[in-house]
Design a protein around this motif. Structure first.
Motif: not given
Ligand code: GN1
Ligand code: MG
Length: 366
Positions: A30, A312, A326
């Motif tokens: 993200i 997920q 996203y």
């Molecule tokens: C996103 O960017 P990251 O890896 O910290 C996401 C999580 C998901 C994950 C899947 C704000 O997290 O909810 O579980 O990817 N963060 C957001 O790996 O949507």
């Protein structure tokens, strides 16, 4: 990202310092993250561009982070902990006293201390890692248990709301903006066939049966910072800290911790559920929260593992159907591959469900 840009941001946090060098850091889906070295300081700093398409209220989010890190710091001090700067994240303030900087292009930047001699892992390879991660997330919950939830904003509304996620999938199917629905119809049908049961967690929250606590909401194993001896330093990535239920945190930890394959594994044969890591994590986690977890929370911990894998899978699939807006992707079908891998893992969890709950029940009794 160029040197000039980094220097411009850094100047708002350090009026005197010059940037020596910087490089990208981590595997976030993200935000954009960099490690930065300054000429005047020995320590490195973590510079992050917070994604404001995802985080609509960065000021509120950073307010949450400030409150949570402050609370953890106070608890560590009262426990007589040493080396506190290695055990909780420390965010820096700009010369105006803000813990983020908004640049002229509407980008939000934060800086926190980089903790030296530390590492994150993408997969657990040793039992002690699972046990220590369990203790760390349990302790995180313990430290925050008396912080009033009403003090924190809901950083991303409905983030782990199954009813909302189910609706999001149905909307994506109806709009089908990239004509991808047909290609993933089997995955869609599987996820929708589980919707009713998966939504029971949200129904229980709505009925007030599950206490709202301050939770992390992104408890992937790569958000645990280890030192070089596999001991835990702290929990990182506090962006989604907000009111939630511990079911989200327990379930999401198990989602990444016990999967023998990667989150985006293409070879589905490699994906299985690793029971010893589950047992070690659960033992560590419950030991820290046993005194305050409610029977209704405990009774749904195994369901929470299924729920977080389902959610997920659904989120990756929705993003695929919507045209990858996203999550960052590395190749065109990446979100589809991720969704398929999560579904495979979910199937292995379903097969182990009773074993999980029986083990949880035993641990609670001890
Ligand atoms: C996103 O960017 P990251 O890896 O910290 C996401 C999580 C998901 C994950 C899947 C704000 O997290 O909810 O579980 O990817 N963060 C957001 O790996 O949507
Ligand atoms: Mg995150």
């Amino acid at each position: 990202m160029d040197h000039h840009k980094v220097a411009h941001i850094i100047r708002h946090f350090f009026t005197q310092a010059e940037v020596k060098s910087f490089k990208p850091l981590g595997n976030g889906h993200i935000n954009d993250t960099y490690l930065v070295w300054l000429d005047s300081e020995e320590e490195a700093y973590v510079l992050q561009r917070k994604n404001h398409e995802v985080f609509k209220d960065i000021e509120g989010m950073m307010g949450n982070i400030q409150k949570v890190t402050q609370q953890i710091k106070e608890k560590l001090i009262s426990e007589g902990a040493v080396d506190i700067k290695r055990k909780v994240m420390t965010y820096l303030h700009t010369s105006n006293g803000s813990n983020f900087f908004l640049d002229g292009e509407n980008n939000y930047w934060t800086i926190c201390l980089f903790i030296e001699n530390s590492r994150t892992i993408e997969n657990v390879t040793q039992l002690t890692q699972a046990l220590n991660a369990g203790k760390a997330f349990g302790k995180f919950q313990y430290y925050l248990k008396d912080l009033p939830g009403s003090d924190l904003i809901e950083t991303i509304p409905n983030f782990h709301n199954g009813i909302f996620r189910d609706q999001q999938l149905k909307t994506a199917i109806a709009l089908n903006p990239q004509n991808r629905v047909e290609e993933v119809i089997a995955e869609i049908n599987f996820l929708i066939s589980m919707s009713e049961e998966m939504c029971t967690i949200q129904h229980a929250i709505n009925k007030g049966e599950l206490p709202l606590r301050i939770t992390h909401n992104d408890t992937k194993i790569n958000n645990v910072l280890f030192d070089i001896n596999e001991e835990i330093l702290c929990i990182i990535d506090l962006d989604t800290v907000m009111p939630g239920t511990i079911l989200f945190d327990f379930g999401d930890a198990i989602r990444t911790l016990c999967n023998t394959g990667a989150e985006d594994e293409k070879d589905l044969e490699k994906i299985d559920f690793h029971l010893p890591y589950f047992k070690a994590f659960t033992e560590g986690y419950l030991a820290e929260i046993k005194d305050f977890i409610t029977p209704k929370e405990a009774a749904q911990l195994s369901l929470s593992c299924l729920y977080m894998a389902w959610e997920q899978a659904l989120r990756f699939l929705v993003d695929y159907i919507n045209g990858d807006r996203y999550y960052k992707i590395k190749y065109p079908s990446h979100n589809k591959v991720r969704a398929q891998a999560q579904i495979k893992y979910l199937i292995t969890l379903i097969a182990n469900r009773d074993i999980l709950q029986n083990f949880i029940n035993e641990q609670i009794k001890h």
